[in-house]
Design an enzyme around this catalytic site. Structure first.
Site, PDB file in Angstrom:
ATOM      1  N   ASP A  99       0.918  -0.920   0.634  1.00  0.00           N
ATOM      2  CA  ASP A  99      -0.263  -0.571   0.075  1.00  0.00           C
ATOM      3  C   ASP A  99       0.498   1.282  -0.107  1.00  0.00           C
ATOM      4  O   ASP A  99       0.671   2.346   0.432  1.00  0.00           O
ATOM      5  CB  ASP A  99      -0.751   0.349   1.405  1.00  0.00           C
ATOM      6  CG  ASP A  99      -0.354  -0.389   2.410  1.00  0.00           C
ATOM      7  OD1 ASP A  99       1.302   0.028   2.798  1.00  0.00           O
ATOM      8  OD2 ASP A  99      -0.637  -0.697   3.692  1.00  0.00           O
ATOM      9  N   GLU A 121      -0.744  -9.092  -0.817  1.00  0.00           N
ATOM     10  CA  GLU A 121      -0.712  -8.003  -0.170  1.00  0.00           C
ATOM     11  C   GLU A 121      -2.009  -7.542   0.091  1.00  0.00           C
ATOM     12  O   GLU A 121      -2.160  -6.277  -0.243  1.00  0.00           O
ATOM     13  CB  GLU A 121       0.127  -7.901   1.095  1.00  0.00           C
ATOM     14  CG  GLU A 121      -0.367  -7.543   2.463  1.00  0.00           C
ATOM     15  CD  GLU A 121       0.660  -7.021   2.730  1.00  0.00           C
ATOM     16  OE1 GLU A 121      -0.011  -5.470   3.426  1.00  0.00           O
ATOM     17  OE2 GLU A 121       1.606  -7.189   3.845  1.00  0.00           O
ATOM     18  N   GLU A 135      -1.899   5.434   3.062  1.00  0.00           N
ATOM     19  CA  GLU A 135      -2.249   3.900   2.611  1.00  0.00           C
ATOM     20  C   GLU A 135      -3.802   3.033   2.156  1.00  0.00           C
ATOM     21  O   GLU A 135      -3.318   2.064   1.085  1.00  0.00           O
ATOM     22  CB  GLU A 135      -1.461   2.872   3.705  1.00  0.00           C
ATOM     23  CG  GLU A 135       0.041   3.325   3.955  1.00  0.00           C
ATOM     24  CD  GLU A 135       0.064   4.341   4.830  1.00  0.00           C
ATOM     25  OE1 GLU A 135      -0.576   5.338   5.194  1.00  0.00           O
ATOM     26  OE2 GLU A 135       1.738   4.766   3.886  1.00  0.00           O
ATOM     27  N   HIS A 221       6.427   5.215  12.953  1.00  0.00           N
ATOM     28  CA  HIS A 221       6.569   6.122  11.802  1.00  0.00           C
ATOM     29  C   HIS A 221       4.899   6.860  10.937  1.00  0.00           C
ATOM     30  O   HIS A 221       5.193   7.387   9.524  1.00  0.00           O
ATOM     31  CB  HIS A 221       7.131   5.682   9.971  1.00  0.00           C
ATOM     32  CG  HIS A 221       6.951   3.903  10.115  1.00  0.00           C
ATOM     33  ND1 HIS A 221       5.308   4.681   8.337  1.00  0.00           N
ATOM     34  CD2 HIS A 221       6.831   2.932  10.368  1.00  0.00           C
ATOM     35  CE1 HIS A 221       5.510   3.683   8.215  1.00  0.00           C
ATOM     36  NE2 HIS A 221       6.076   2.381   9.207  1.00  0.00           N
ATOM     37  N   ARG A 223       2.135   8.644   9.325  1.00  0.00           N
ATOM     38  CA  ARG A 223       1.724   9.860   8.635  1.00  0.00           C
ATOM     39  C   ARG A 223       0.847  10.601   9.324  1.00  0.00           C
ATOM     40  O   ARG A 223       0.949  11.894   9.591  1.00  0.00           O
ATOM     41  CB  ARG A 223       1.525   9.906   7.210  1.00  0.00           C
ATOM     42  CG  ARG A 223       2.220  10.361   5.933  1.00  0.00           C
ATOM     43  CD  ARG A 223       2.379  10.539   4.836  1.00  0.00           C
ATOM     44  NE  ARG A 223       3.030  11.270   4.654  1.00  0.00           N
ATOM     45  CZ  ARG A 223       4.622  10.813   3.639  1.00  0.00           C
ATOM     46  NH1 ARG A 223       4.618   9.197   4.199  1.00  0.00           N
ATOM     47  NH2 ARG A 223       5.153  11.043   3.053  1.00  0.00           N
ATOM     48  N   HIS A 254      13.061   5.911  13.327  1.00  0.00           N
ATOM     49  CA  HIS A 254      12.758   5.517  11.383  1.00  0.00           C
ATOM     50  C   HIS A 254      13.419   6.670  11.402  1.00  0.00           C
ATOM     51  O   HIS A 254      13.571   7.886  12.043  1.00  0.00           O
ATOM     52  CB  HIS A 254      11.873   5.863  11.279  1.00  0.00           C
ATOM     53  CG  HIS A 254      10.862   5.868   9.700  1.00  0.00           C
ATOM     54  ND1 HIS A 254      11.196   6.310   8.810  1.00  0.00           N
ATOM     55  CD2 HIS A 254       9.910   4.526   8.748  1.00  0.00           C
ATOM     56  CE1 HIS A 254      10.396   6.336   7.364  1.00  0.00           C
ATOM     57  NE2 HIS A 254       9.909   4.849   7.476  1.00  0.00           N
TER      58      HIS A 254
END
Ligand code: UD1
Ligand code: UDP
Length: 380
Positions: A99, A121, A135, A221, A223, A254
């Site tokens: 994604d 996936e 995503e 991580h 957003r 990250h």
């Protein structure tokens, strides 16, 4: 005799690379395909770590990562880059994963170029395009552009059926992350020198006796957690670290500057909080095996940790991976300070609660997902 079909794998970030590496090897080991590995390098350093661990050598590298890139940068670079790649190589199938922006944009480029897409996936859903952002949107649209849907679980297959994807285009495969995880764990188990190198590396980078001490493994991580979310997460870690000086936190941070900035500002300099660079997959998995519990907003770790019987507190309000939540190893706690603190403290103090979550099981696969994907591709 016809030439074998040309299968191109395209991926760009750390998690895609981990989950596509076993697919790459399965294709390469079969004489039924010509395999082309194309990386967008949406991530650079974190991608290269994975390529090295799994011995994946890209045939094409778009090398597009820029510091502080935004969604427009990545989208346009992948789209223009893949236009040229498709026109030069004309693959019979392109395989994308999951994604990310690389996933969606490569699928769009394939659609424009008339190349059919296989989606590894497929079918994960929260049904809210803002969580996770972007995503959920990426995977919903990728499904529209996909011919072969490789769904990791029966639940993800149901999501696709509910969107009118034809049954015959969906195969439940298990998640290839479990193939990758088992491969790496077997190699660590089998090779004494590799194991010693991992232990020495971790001893050098962590300033406490991590094999004998309770520690929480942290990653993050997303957003939608940038800004206030990360401030709350860091304050929560600080508060628990202060209350429990004998409990340690290991946090491979990250490389996204939106993560680095608050984490370094709030958490550096604390005796029992260890901020380290992103770890290679092998030491990461080894640490996961030795951790007491996991605090994360990552997708992949929600799939790996149940396999190792590690409780996971997920710093999100929704998950597209409900299987382990239903089974009791994963709990959603959101990205707010007090619920995070309360949940960590409960698992540190209450052994009955801890034991009820620390149960090894494999809702995401049996390590044979790649074989099922190859079986489908052999019929095309
Ligand atoms: C991306 C994916 C996300 C995936 C995550 C896995 C999108 C929109 N986001 O998010 O779905 O879960 O990767 O980690 O596709 N950076 C480096 N070196 C690296 C990697 C990143 O310096 O090896 C820094 C760069 O400044 C880069 C920034 O991080 O510009 C953001 O990278 P990007 O891939 O755009 O977003 P992620 O937050 O990593
Ligand atoms: N991982 C790793 N090193 C680290 C942190 C995570 O190899 O320092 C692995 C982890 O085991 C998992 C994947 O990276 O397989 C998850 O990546 P990330 O959290 O970046 O992305 P997501 O899964 O959320 O898309």
């Amino acid at each position: 005799m016809n030439a074998p079909p040309k299968v191109m794998l395209v991926f760009g970030t750390r998690p895609e690379a981990i989950k596509m590496a076993p697919v790459y090897h399965a294709l390469r080991d079969s004489s039924d395909f010509q395999t082309i590995a194309c990386v967008t390098a949406q991530h650079r350093q974190m991608l290269d770590q994975v390529l090295q661990t799994f011995g994946v050598v890209p045939d094409i590298d778009l090398d597009l990562m820029k510091p502080e890139q935004d969604l427009f940068d990545v989208t346009t670079s992948v789209l223009m880059g893949m236009r040229d790649v498709f026109s030069l190589h004309r693959p019979d199938v392109v395989l994308v994963h999951g994604d990310t922006t690389t996933t969606l944009t490569t699928s769009m480029a394939a659609f424009y170029a008339g190349v059919p897409v296989g989606h590894v996936e497929a079918g994960l859903r929260t049904h809210n395009i803002y969580a996770p952002f972007p995503e959920e949107f990426n995977r919903q649209v990728t499904s529209k552009l996909t011919r072969w849907h490789f769904a990791p679980t029966p639940f993800s297959k149901q999501n696709l059926l509910a969107e009118n994807v034809p049954d015959e285009n969906i195969t439940v495969t298990g998640n290839t992350v479990i193939d990758a995880l088992f491969w790496v764990l077997d190699r660590i188990e089998a090779e004494f020198e590799r194991r010693s190198a991992i232990v020495n590396f971790l001893n050098e980078h962590l300033r406490f006796n991590w094999r004998e001490t309770r520690f929480v493994l942290v990653t993050g991580h997303r957003r939608e957690n940038f800004g206030d979310g990360f401030l709350q997460i860091c304050e929560a870690i600080k508060e628990v670290a202060d209350r429990y000086p004998a409990v340690h936190f290991v946090y491979p941070v990250h490389l996204n500057p939106n993560v680095q900035r608050p984490v370094q500002e709030i958490l550096s300099g604390l005796d029992n909080v260890h901020l380290v660079d992103p770890l290679d997959y092998e030491p990461f998995v080894y640490l996961l095996k030795h951790s007491y519990l996991v605090l994360t907003d990552s997708g992949g770790i929600q799939e790996e940790a149940p396999s190792l019987g590690k409780p996971v507190l997920v710093m999100r309000d929704v998950t597209e991976r409900p299987e382990a939540v239903d089974a009791g190893t994963v709990r959603l706690v959101g990205a707010r300070c007090q619920p995070i603190v309360e949940n960590i403290c409960e698992l540190l103090d209450n052994q009955a609660s801890y034991r009820s979550m620390a149960r090894a099981h494999n809702p995401y696969g049996d390590g044979k997902a790649c074989a099922r994907i190859i079986k489908v591709l052999k019929k095309i």
